[in-house]
Design a protein around this motif. Structure first.
Motif, PDB file in Angstrom:
ATOM      1  N   LEU A  28     -38.697  23.837 -11.586  1.00 29.78           N
ATOM      2  CA  LEU A  28     -37.590  24.440 -10.844  1.00 29.78           C
ATOM      3  C   LEU A  28     -38.040  25.105  -9.544  1.00 29.78           C
ATOM      4  CD1 LEU A  28     -35.402  25.969 -13.702  1.00 29.78           C
ATOM      5  CD2 LEU A  28     -35.290  23.701 -12.655  1.00 29.78           C
ATOM      6  N   SER A  29     -39.326  25.439  -9.443  1.00 28.30           N
ATOM      7  CA  SER A  29     -39.813  26.081  -8.216  1.00 28.30           C
ATOM      8  C   SER A  29     -40.430  25.087  -7.237  1.00 28.30           C
ATOM      9  CB  SER A  29     -40.834  27.172  -8.553  1.00 28.30           C
ATOM     10  OG  SER A  29     -41.967  26.622  -9.202  1.00 28.30           O
ATOM     11  N   THR A  30     -41.056  24.020  -7.758  1.00 26.36           N
ATOM     12  CA  THR A  30     -41.740  23.070  -6.867  1.00 26.36           C
ATOM     13  C   THR A  30     -40.992  21.753  -6.697  1.00 26.36           C
ATOM     14  OG1 THR A  30     -43.060  22.035  -8.638  1.00 26.36           O
ATOM     15  CG2 THR A  30     -43.955  24.030  -7.598  1.00 26.36           C
ATOM     16  N   GLY A  31     -40.027  21.485  -7.574  1.00 33.26           N
ATOM     17  CA  GLY A  31     -39.265  20.239  -7.464  1.00 33.26           C
ATOM     18  C   GLY A  31     -38.232  20.344  -6.357  1.00 33.26           C
ATOM     19  N   ILE A  32     -38.680  20.160  -5.121  1.00 27.56           N
ATOM     20  CA  ILE A  32     -37.827  20.361  -3.948  1.00 27.56           C
ATOM     21  C   ILE A  32     -37.551  19.026  -3.263  1.00 27.56           C
ATOM     22  CG2 ILE A  32     -37.629  21.546  -1.725  1.00 27.56           C
ATOM     23  CD1 ILE A  32     -39.557  23.666  -2.823  1.00 27.56           C
ATOM     24  N   SER A  33     -36.297  18.789  -2.946  1.00 22.04           N
ATOM     25  CA  SER A  33     -35.899  17.532  -2.316  1.00 22.04           C
ATOM     26  C   SER A  33     -36.210  17.552  -0.826  1.00 22.04           C
ATOM     27  CB  SER A  33     -34.396  17.299  -2.520  1.00 22.04           C
ATOM     28  OG  SER A  33     -33.645  18.179  -1.695  1.00 22.04           O
ATOM     29  N   SER A  34     -36.022  16.400  -0.191  1.00 22.67           N
ATOM     30  CA  SER A  34     -36.267  16.309   1.256  1.00 22.67           C
ATOM     31  C   SER A  34     -35.268  17.150   2.047  1.00 22.67           C
ATOM     32  CB  SER A  34     -36.195  14.846   1.703  1.00 22.67           C
ATOM     33  OG  SER A  34     -34.936  14.282   1.377  1.00 22.67           O
ATOM     34  N   ILE A  69     -34.306  11.546  -8.392  1.00 23.40           N
ATOM     35  CA  ILE A  69     -33.680  12.193  -9.550  1.00 23.40           C
ATOM     36  C   ILE A  69     -32.349  12.822  -9.150  1.00 23.40           C
ATOM     37  CG2 ILE A  69     -33.888  14.103 -11.195  1.00 23.40           C
ATOM     38  CD1 ILE A  69     -36.932  13.527 -11.241  1.00 23.40           C
ATOM     39  N   PHE A  70     -32.327  13.506  -8.015  1.00 26.47           N
ATOM     40  CA  PHE A  70     -31.086  14.135  -7.549  1.00 26.47           C
ATOM     41  C   PHE A  70     -30.012  13.079  -7.286  1.00 26.47           C
ATOM     42  CE2 PHE A  70     -32.738  18.433  -5.705  1.00 26.47           C
ATOM     43  CZ  PHE A  70     -33.280  18.731  -6.939  1.00 26.47           C
ATOM     44  N   GLU A  71     -30.411  11.976  -6.658  1.00 27.55           N
ATOM     45  CA  GLU A  71     -29.455  10.898  -6.378  1.00 27.55           C
ATOM     46  C   GLU A  71     -28.898  10.331  -7.680  1.00 27.55           C
ATOM     47  OE1 GLU A  71     -29.293   6.496  -4.180  1.00 27.55           O
ATOM     48  OE2 GLU A  71     -31.082   7.765  -4.001  1.00 27.55           O
ATOM     49  N   PHE A  72     -29.769  10.170  -8.663  1.00 28.42           N
ATOM     50  CA  PHE A  72     -29.354   9.671  -9.982  1.00 28.42           C
ATOM     51  C   PHE A  72     -28.368  10.638 -10.635  1.00 28.42           C
ATOM     52  CE2 PHE A  72     -30.231   9.740 -14.627  1.00 28.42           C
ATOM     53  CZ  PHE A  72     -29.809   8.459 -14.959  1.00 28.42           C
ATOM     54  N   LEU A  73     -28.698  11.917 -10.618  1.00 30.28           N
ATOM     55  CA  LEU A  73     -27.835  12.914 -11.245  1.00 30.28           C
ATOM     56  C   LEU A  73     -26.490  13.026 -10.533  1.00 30.28           C
ATOM     57  CD1 LEU A  73     -30.445  15.743 -11.988  1.00 30.28           C
ATOM     58  CD2 LEU A  73     -29.439  14.127 -13.616  1.00 30.28           C
ATOM     59  N   GLU A  74     -26.517  12.980  -9.216  1.00 30.76           N
ATOM     60  CA  GLU A  74     -25.268  13.086  -8.451  1.00 30.76           C
ATOM     61  C   GLU A  74     -24.346  11.902  -8.727  1.00 30.76           C
ATOM     62  OE1 GLU A  74     -26.889  13.361  -4.581  1.00 30.76           O
ATOM     63  OE2 GLU A  74     -27.323  15.519  -4.706  1.00 30.76           O
ATOM     64  N   ALA A  75     -24.934  10.741  -9.016  1.00 34.71           N
ATOM     65  CA  ALA A  75     -24.132   9.535  -9.255  1.00 34.71           C
ATOM     66  C   ALA A  75     -23.494   9.519 -10.638  1.00 34.71           C
ATOM     67  CB  ALA A  75     -24.997   8.294  -9.072  1.00 34.71           C
TER      68      ALA A  75
END
Length: 280
Positions: A42-48, A272-278
């Motif tokens: 949660l602290s290092t998993g940062i998106s572009s 991962i974010f793109e997958f979750l958002e979809a």
């Protein structure tokens, strides 16, 4: 609550920063624990875009279960946190019999967490996943479910008992089947449902033949892996993709050049974010 579930350590939980709408249940790797893994992710998993999991998904509760301490066959009987015992990290299929007890107990624990979340949110708003052995454990738990989830994502992992699942799914030539005549008048069970039954049998669950609607096979899946993973070879991830796809599951595969046994920032986080958002 069963005795085995009651004896499980409490999970590390990060509450949503807005109204609770979704839950992510993510399992840590071998030798790690929920708080260390969760805090790190949660602290290092940062998106572009500079977003973390909590800022990108403010309505999400994050649950990081803790594996029990077990003696490790792979590490000279040392006592470490692991979801199930494993005799060889390089070859997870080696001495699979040592894995069963832990798989059974840990699957029950994961299933109980999902059941508790279902008391407040719909199953389509729950995502399961994990890293390394946590990916392996959560994948087995996913296949045991009687319903689909909103999604599943795994990082740097493998599918336990993959070879056995593939044997069930693989078509058998009539001349190689001594029971072909006996089965002609019986009910024909689809191979994916037989595979689900096999997983449930391994996990000591009811093995009555399910209908496809009462399985998790329609759950969207994302599997990610480092091309240079020295601990869990990328090939194991590819084999998991092929196996799940053979069950008719919708699987997205992402492989990252230059990445070892971890997640890639920001590329993998973006995926991962793109997958979750979809799906959410």
């Amino acid at each position: 609550m069963s005795k085995s579930t009651a004896n499980q350590p409490e999970p590390f939980i990060v509450l949503p920063t807005s109204t609770h709408t979704h839950t992510l249940i993510l399992l840590h790797g071998l030798g790690n624990n929920g708080q260390k893994f969760g805090t790190k992710l949660l602290s290092t998993g940062i998106s572009s875009k500079g977003l973390t999991f909590t800022s990108a998904f403010p309505g999400t509760k994050f649950i990081f279960p803790n594996a029990r301490k077990r003696r490790s066959s792979a590490f000279r009987r040392a006592v470490i946190n692991q979801w199930f015992d494993i005799a060889s990290v390089a070859d997870p299929s080696h001495r699979r019999d040592t894995q069963v007890q832990g798989l059974v107990e840990s699957a029950e624990h994961v299933r109980s967490i999902i059941a508790e979340e279902l008391e407040t949110i719909p199953r389509g708003n729950i995502v399961l996943g994990g890293l390394s052995q946590g990916c392996a454990m959560s994948m087995a738990a996913l296949l045991s479910l009687e319903f689909p989830l909103g999604g599943y994502f795994g990082m740097s992992g493998w599918l336990p008992f993959r070879e056995d699942i593939e044997d069930v799914v693989a078509p058998v030539k009539e001349e190689d089947n001594p029971f072909a005549d006996d089965e002609a008048d019986g009910e024909v069970i689809e191979p994916p449902l037989m595979a689900v039954g096999l997983v449930r049998d391994i996990l000591s669950l009811d093995t009555a033949t399910p209908s496809k609607e009462k399985t998790s096979l329609t759950t969207p899946v994302l599997l990610c892996h480092g091309e240079d993973d020295e601990k869990v070879k990328c090939k194991l991830g590819e084999e998991a993709v092929q196996c799940l796809s053979s069950l008719g599951m919708q699987v997205t595969w992402k492989c990252y050049a230059g990445l070892g046994h971890w997640y890639k920032i920001p590329d993998e986080i973006d995926d991962i974010f793109e997958f979750l958002e979809a799906i959410l």
